[in-house]
Scaffold this active site. Structure first.
Site, PDB file in Angstrom:
ATOM      1  CD  GLU A   1     -30.292-108.255 -35.141  1.00 57.57           C
ATOM      2  OE1 GLU A   1     -30.341-109.176 -34.310  1.00 57.57           O
ATOM      3  OE2 GLU A   1     -30.005-108.459 -36.337  1.00 57.57           O
ATOM      4  CD  GLU A   2     -28.950-109.372 -39.590  1.00 57.54           C
ATOM      5  OE1 GLU A   2     -28.263-110.187 -38.974  1.00 57.54           O
ATOM      6  OE2 GLU A   2     -30.097-109.641 -40.036  1.00 57.54           O
TER       7      GLU A   2
ATOM      8  CD  GLU B   1     -34.477-110.408 -35.641  1.00 60.99           C
ATOM      9  OE1 GLU B   1     -34.627-110.911 -36.779  1.00 60.99           O
ATOM     10  OE2 GLU B   1     -33.522-109.685 -35.338  1.00 60.99           O
TER      11      GLU B   1
ATOM     12  CG  ASP C   1     -29.047-104.026 -39.713  1.00 60.83           C
ATOM     13  OD1 ASP C   1     -30.074-104.075 -39.008  1.00 60.83           O
ATOM     14  OD2 ASP C   1     -27.985-104.616 -39.406  1.00 60.83           O
TER      15      ASP C   1
ATOM     16  CG  HIS D   1     -32.843-106.021 -37.713  1.00 64.95           C
ATOM     17  ND1 HIS D   1     -32.382-106.315 -38.970  1.00 64.95           N
ATOM     18  CD2 HIS D   1     -33.188-107.221 -37.157  1.00 64.95           C
ATOM     19  CE1 HIS D   1     -32.430-107.628 -39.165  1.00 64.95           C
ATOM     20  NE2 HIS D   1     -32.929-108.206 -38.090  1.00 64.95           N
TER      21      HIS D   1
ATOM     22  CG  ASP E   1     -33.269-111.502 -40.421  1.00 67.29           C
ATOM     23  OD1 ASP E   1     -33.653-110.697 -39.556  1.00 67.29           O
ATOM     24  OD2 ASP E   1     -32.148-112.042 -40.393  1.00 67.29           O
TER      25      ASP E   1
HETATM   26 ZN   LIG Z   1     -32.981-110.251 -37.907  1.00 67.58          ZN
END
Ligand SMILES: [Zn+2]
Length: 442
Positions: free
Chosen positions: A161-162, A185, A96, A94, A127
């Site tokens: 995703e977050e 991740e 974001d 991801h 992340d």
């Molecule tokens: Zn993540």
């Protein structure tokens, strides 16, 4: 060429080109991609710019790239190299990131991507822009070495995703799911084979309004209970009782249900996280008035964050929770007549669980490549949730694997520079071994 030689050739290429994934991670960190659902400000929400860079690198690595906006100015990137579907692999990440928070708690520029002592600092580096950069580096090295894979190979760089996984959900609504996916991740280079499911569930309780002046008549029933002093039913107190009861259910789940071997015991929790109480039910399903203590409140809305085990299904858990609330209500004369209302998929949030077998062949590929790097492999589970949840119901077998670092979602987030390069090697080896080599044309 056999797969072992191909893996050797490609990982050697990644080693020669080791600055590439590190510099790409830095470039991506320097483009702030804060999820606008959490913080919207000029210059902070640049997912489009970051995805343009991601797509350009993937196209240069010989992949066909597509971009689709999930929300305005928030595109996913899907890049693929065609091949057979039954041995198809996706590397997912991801783009974001969560907000920086209090800048004063950072000792470096959160978007500066500074490297000190082998650590790359910045919001979203760990992340999980390092994971995206490692996936791109794997794709690039496979291409640079002229390796053709038999199975379809894809990279999915998704938004949002977050805030609930709406990027990956949107991508999977448009594309055929692969047979396997590695979600990059950050896992401290552990192979995470399972994660529990997550539901947000709302329970609405109805009491009865009254002047709080009549409350004495509820606490101390009077000899002559004229209608004028008919007491209310306090929804805040109903909510307190339900929260206590659900707390008992949570303990019961933790103690009675056998823990998953790859997860700490008791991860199946039910947190009462948002509680709203007031008078009158508004059109939005929330209390209309919340500021007048002289009214006995008649509406309580409790939003629970409910985690269940990788071995359980959402249908099972929903039935179990609803039964519990119904039985609890049945013990009370008021609630029997005014049963609580249970609503699932609050905010459209719904993460199914997955529980991948340790015999899944990608696990062995990762173990072999790590051994080649002089590292042992730890198999474990993920206590939070990630986009792997959405691939499972689409038909793909997921696992999570990514770089070492620390302080995701906190100040001074960092990712280990060497770990980014090693992660790229592991991704490349997994892709080559899982997808297999295309037979050379005669
Ligand atoms: Zn993540």
């Amino acid at each position: 060429m056999d797969t072992a030689s191909a893996v050797q050739m490609v990982t050697a290429q990644i080693e020669r080109d080791r600055d590439f994934p590190v510099e790409l991670t830095r470039e991506l960190v320097r483009i702030p991609t804060v999820n606008p659902k959490f913080e919207s400000a000029a210059g902070l929400n640049r997912e489009t710019d970051a995805q343009r860079l991601v797509a350009a690198h993937l196209a240069a690595a010989g992949l066909t790239t597509e971009q689709h906006e999930v929300f305005p100015d928030r595109p996913n990137v899907r890049a693929y190299r065609d091949g057979s579907g039954d041995r198809s692999l996706v590397l997912n990440g991801h783009i974001d990131v969560v907000p920086v928070g209090d800048r004063g708690t950072w000792s470096v520029d959160p978007f500066g991507a500074e490297i000190h002592g082998g650590r790359l600092y910045g919001r979203g580096g760990y992340d999980m822009k390092a994971g995206i950069a490692a996936a791109i580096a794997a794709a690039k090295a496979i291409h640079d070495c002229g390796i053709e894979l038999a199975g379809r190979f894809e990279v999915h760089s998704v938004v949002d995703e977050e805030a609930g996984g709406f990027g990956t959900k949107g991508l999977l609504a448009r594309a055929d799911a692969p047979s396997a996916v590695i979600v990059g991740e950050p896992t401290e280079e552990q192979v995470m084979l399972c994660q529990g499911g997550l539901e947000w569930v709302r329970v609405t309780l109805r009491g009865r309004n009254a002047h709080t002046g009549w409350r004495y008549n509820d606490l101390y029933p009077q000899r002559d209970s004229a209608d004028r002093t008919r007491p209310g039913v306090n929804a805040a107190e109903l909510a307190a009782r339900l929260i206590t009861a659900v707390g008992q259910l949570e303990r019961d789940w933790g103690c009675r249900k056998p823990a998953h071997p790859l997860l700490p015991p008791g991860v199946n929790t039910i947190s009462p996280s948002v509680v709203q109480v007031g008078a009158g039910l508004g059109a939005d399903g929330l209390p209309a008035t919340m500021t007048n203590p002289a009214i006995t409140p008649d509406v309580a809305v409790i939003d629970f964050d409910l985690k269940y085990l990788p071995t359980e299904t959402s249908a099972q858990i929903r039935a179990e929770f609803e039964d519990f609330v119904a039985h609890w209500a049945a013990q009370d004369s008021w609630l029997r007549e005014h049963p609580p209302v249970v609503q699932w998929e609050l905010g459209d949030l719904h993460f199914p669980a997955f529980d991948t077998s340790p015999d899944f062949p990608v696990v062995d590929s990762i173990r072999r490549q790590r051994a080649a790097l002089g590292k042992t492999t730890e198999i474990t589970g993920f206590v939070a949730v990630c986009d792997g949840a959405f691939y499972r119901p689409a038909g793909a077998t997921p696992l999570i694997y990514g770089a070492q670092g620390a302080d995701a979602h906190g100040p001074d987030e960092w990712v280990d520079v060497n770990s980014i390069v090693d992660t790229a090697k592991v991704f490349a080896a997994a892709a080559i071994e899982y997808c297999g080599l295309r037979a050379a044309p005669r």
